[in-house]
Design a protein around this motif. Structure first.
Motif, short mmCIF file in Angstrom:
data_model
loop_
_atom_site.label_atom_id
_atom_site.label_comp_id
_atom_site.label_asym_id
_atom_site.label_seq_id
_atom_site.Cartn_x
_atom_site.Cartn_y
_atom_site.Cartn_z
N PRO A 7 16.50 44.68 38.51
CA PRO A 7 17.89 45.12 38.56
C PRO A 7 18.78 43.97 39.00
N PRO A 8 20.03 43.96 38.55
CA PRO A 8 20.93 42.86 38.94
C PRO A 8 21.13 42.82 40.45
N THR A 9 21.14 41.61 40.98
CA THR A 9 21.37 41.44 42.41
C THR A 9 22.86 41.40 42.69
N ALA A 10 23.20 41.49 43.97
CA ALA A 10 24.62 41.43 44.35
C ALA A 10 25.23 40.10 43.94
N ALA A 11 24.45 39.02 44.05
CA ALA A 11 24.96 37.70 43.68
C ALA A 11 25.26 37.63 42.19
N SER A 12 24.38 38.19 41.37
CA SER A 12 24.63 38.13 39.94
C SER A 12 25.80 39.02 39.55
N LYS A 13 25.97 40.15 40.26
CA LYS A 13 27.12 41.02 39.98
C LYS A 13 28.42 40.32 40.33
N SER A 14 28.46 39.65 41.49
CA SER A 14 29.70 38.99 41.90
C SER A 14 30.00 37.80 41.00
N SER A 15 28.98 37.08 40.54
CA SER A 15 29.24 35.96 39.64
C SER A 15 29.72 36.45 38.29
N ALA A 16 29.20 37.60 37.83
CA ALA A 16 29.67 38.18 36.58
C ALA A 16 31.11 38.65 36.71
N LEU A 17 31.46 39.19 37.86
CA LEU A 17 32.83 39.64 38.10
C LEU A 17 33.78 38.45 38.17
N ALA A 18 33.32 37.34 38.75
CA ALA A 18 34.17 36.17 38.92
C ALA A 18 34.42 35.46 37.59
N SER A 19 33.53 35.64 36.63
CA SER A 19 33.74 35.00 35.34
C SER A 19 34.43 35.98 34.40
N GLY A 20 34.96 35.47 33.34
CA GLY A 20 35.58 36.34 32.35
C GLY A 20 36.99 36.76 32.73
N LYS A 21 37.46 37.77 32.03
CA LYS A 21 38.86 38.19 32.20
C LYS A 21 39.10 38.86 33.54
N LEU A 22 38.13 39.64 34.04
CA LEU A 22 38.33 40.24 35.37
C LEU A 22 38.41 39.15 36.43
N GLY A 23 37.66 38.10 36.26
CA GLY A 23 37.73 36.97 37.18
C GLY A 23 39.10 36.30 37.15
N GLN A 24 39.67 36.20 35.94
CA GLN A 24 41.01 35.64 35.83
C GLN A 24 42.02 36.52 36.55
N ILE A 26 41.43 38.56 39.07
CA ILE A 26 41.19 38.44 40.51
C ILE A 26 41.83 37.17 41.05
N ARG A 27 41.63 36.05 40.36
CA ARG A 27 42.21 34.78 40.83
C ARG A 27 43.73 34.85 40.90
N LEU A 28 44.37 35.48 39.91
CA LEU A 28 45.83 35.60 39.95
C LEU A 28 46.28 36.53 41.07
N LEU A 29 45.54 37.61 41.30
CA LEU A 29 45.92 38.55 42.35
C LEU A 29 45.75 37.94 43.74
N GLN A 30 44.87 36.96 43.88
CA GLN A 30 44.64 36.34 45.18
C GLN A 30 45.64 35.24 45.51
N ARG A 31 46.49 34.87 44.56
CA ARG A 31 47.51 33.87 44.86
C ARG A 31 48.47 34.43 45.91
N ALA A 32 49.08 33.55 46.68
CA ALA A 32 50.01 33.99 47.72
C ALA A 32 51.17 34.79 47.13
N LYS A 33 51.62 34.41 45.94
CA LYS A 33 52.73 35.14 45.33
C LYS A 33 52.28 36.34 44.53
N GLY A 34 50.97 36.57 44.42
CA GLY A 34 50.46 37.72 43.67
C GLY A 34 50.67 37.54 42.18
N ALA A 35 50.67 38.66 41.45
CA ALA A 35 50.83 38.60 40.00
C ALA A 35 51.50 39.87 39.51
N THR A 36 52.33 39.72 38.50
CA THR A 36 52.96 40.87 37.85
C THR A 36 52.11 41.25 36.63
N ILE A 37 52.40 42.40 36.07
CA ILE A 37 51.71 42.81 34.85
C ILE A 37 51.95 41.78 33.75
#
Length: 88
Positions: A7-24, A26-37
């Protein structure tokens, strides 16, 4: 003989989440100014309803991330996500 898959480990789940469009997202939402739609649709190429669905369904419900939304007079609704390990 069948090869049972691990079964996928927590590390592989988090790396899968960090890559791809959901990762993009997340990175925008973590900026100090946040992100709009609009920011998020531009980066992902998704329609606005798809971005809102990803925030609600994938990030909030499935992954339990605390995405906040606050109105901003000049930008509209701004979504934010605290950085990993940080507190709000």
């Amino acid at each position: 003989m069948a090869n049972p898959q691990k079964p996928p480990t927590a590390a592989s789940k988090s790396s899968a989440l960090a890559s791809g469009k959901l990762g993009q997202i997340i990175r925008l939402l973590q900026r100090a100014k946040g992100a709009t739609i609009d920011d998020l649709t531009e980066v992902t190429g998704w329609q606005a309803h798809s971005v809102r669905g990803a925030i609600s369904g994938q990030l909030r419900k499935r992954h339990g991330l605390a995405v906040s939304a606050t109105p901003d007079a000049s930008r509209g609704l701004v979504y934010r996500l605290p950085k990993a390990g940080g507190t709000r």
